[in-house]
Write an enzyme that holds these catalytic residues in place. Structure first.
Site, PDB file in Angstrom:
ATOM      1  N   GLU A 116       0.841  -1.201   0.000  1.00 53.55           N
ATOM      2  CA  GLU A 116       0.000   0.000   0.000  1.00 53.55           C
ATOM      3  C   GLU A 116       0.875   1.249   0.000  1.00 53.55           C
ATOM      4  O   GLU A 116       1.866   1.324   0.725  1.00 53.55           O
ATOM      5  CB  GLU A 116      -0.902   0.007   1.245  1.00 53.55           C
ATOM      6  CG  GLU A 116      -1.913  -1.118   1.243  1.00 53.55           C
ATOM      7  CD  GLU A 116      -2.874  -1.080   2.422  1.00 53.55           C
ATOM      8  OE1 GLU A 116      -2.901  -0.074   3.166  1.00 53.55           O
ATOM      9  OE2 GLU A 116      -3.613  -2.077   2.592  1.00 53.55           O
ATOM     10  N   GLU A 183      -8.338   1.668  -4.902  1.00 50.97           N
ATOM     11  CA  GLU A 183      -9.454   1.366  -3.988  1.00 50.97           C
ATOM     12  C   GLU A 183     -10.143   2.642  -3.527  1.00 50.97           C
ATOM     13  O   GLU A 183      -9.478   3.621  -3.135  1.00 50.97           O
ATOM     14  CB  GLU A 183      -8.932   0.591  -2.764  1.00 50.97           C
ATOM     15  CG  GLU A 183     -10.046   0.318  -1.749  1.00 50.97           C
ATOM     16  CD  GLU A 183      -9.695  -0.709  -0.680  1.00 50.97           C
ATOM     17  OE1 GLU A 183      -8.578  -1.252  -0.695  1.00 50.97           O
ATOM     18  OE2 GLU A 183     -10.577  -0.967   0.166  1.00 50.97           O
TER      19      GLU A 183
HETATM   20  O1  KIV Z   1      -6.610  -7.007   1.628  1.00 46.05           O
HETATM   21  C1  KIV Z   1      -7.420  -6.931   0.692  1.00 46.05           C
HETATM   22  O2  KIV Z   1      -8.410  -7.683   0.625  1.00 46.05           O
HETATM   23  C2  KIV Z   1      -7.182  -5.933  -0.339  1.00 46.05           C
HETATM   24  C3  KIV Z   1      -8.185  -5.806  -1.434  1.00 46.05           C
HETATM   25  C4  KIV Z   1      -9.471  -5.277  -0.938  1.00 46.05           C
HETATM   26  C5  KIV Z   1      -7.677  -5.014  -2.575  1.00 46.05           C
HETATM   27  O3  KIV Z   1      -6.213  -5.264  -0.302  1.00 46.05           O
END
Ligand code: KIV
Length: 259
Positions: A116, A183
């Protein structure tokens, strides 16, 4: 059928073929999703909320991610497996990031990791891709930043935020990521980022114009209780089906009808 690699994921964008991605956390679901032709299985750190019942993803550990990644890898034959790097497994130092990402490939069996962040993790993504660890980026509503964001809120509504997210997306591509999750961003911003990048974008709550879509498998199957974000499409209500089956079983055991 041929094993899907990161080269296929790029080819799908180049050919205008949409990419399907779902989370998976265990062997059986991995086996089923793989058999349905899903392109990418994401072992998300959402395992924290979804499987472990935690309030957010911050407490998820490398041990948790390795455990679930191994299970998912055992269940899949064709799909690309991407494992999330959990909070603080990559932010502290480049060395730690390399060691932990390496473990997800070496011990977990994943073929790529997801991180991220945007400009703030550009160096980390570059440090991983430079030693041949494929990286998927993730910008916008990044759950590991829940405290900075003040909750799970759509990002990029204001012009300055849009500019920042455009810069983040460019940084992730520049650092060598093979794809990027967008997201919780406005559809218009996701469309703009998608048209500017050469790598594929995979959206969740980011509209229809991304190169692919990802959802949490429990949301798709109706196994998330009352939790249902607006953008989720629930394709089946398994919770009711399970409740009926288990109640029937319990009733039959009590009545002596089973076995
Ligand atoms: O951890 C997760 O499920 C995610 C997705 C929602 C992209 O990062």
């Amino acid at each position: 059928m041929k094993k899907i690699t990161i080269l296929d994921i790029q080819r799908y964008k180049d050919e205008g073929r949409k990419i399907s991605m779902l989370t998976a956390y265990d062997f059986q679901i991995s086996r089923i999703l793989d058999g349905c032709g899903i392109d990418i299985l994401l072992v998300g750190d959402s395992v924290g909320n979804v499987v472990m019942g935690l309030e957010n993803t911050l407490p998820v550990t490398m041990a948790d991610m390795l455990h679930h990644t191994q299970a998912v890898v055992r269940g899949r034959k064709l799909a690309l497996v991407v494992a999330d790097m959990p909070f603080l497994s990559y932010q502290v130092s480049i060395e730690q990031a390399r060691t932990n990402a390496g473990l997800l490939l070496k011990e977990g069996g994943a073929e790529a990791v997801k991180i991220e962040g945007g400009e703030n993790v550009e160096d980390i993504i570059r440090a991983l891709t430079s030693i041949d660890i494929p990286v998927m980026g993730h910008i916008g509503l990044t759950p590991q930043s829940v405290h900075r964001m003040g909750g799970y809120k759509v990002q990029g509504k204001e012009e300055h935020q849009r500019q920042k997210l455009m810069a983040d997306a460019a940084a992730v591509e520049r650092a060598g990521a093979f794809a990027i999750v967008l997201e919780g961003v406005p559809a218009s911003l996701a469309r703009e980022i998608t048209s500017h990048l050469t790598i594929p974008t995979i959206g969740i709550g980011a509209g229809v114009d991304c190169d692919g879509q990802v959802l949490v498998i429990n949301d798709v199957l109706g196994l998330s209780g009352k939790f249902r974000p607006k953008f989720v499409k629930q394709y089946v209500q398994l919770e009711d089906i399970i409740r009926k089956a288990v109640t029937d079983y319990a009733d039959e055991v009590k009545a002596g009808a089973f076995p």
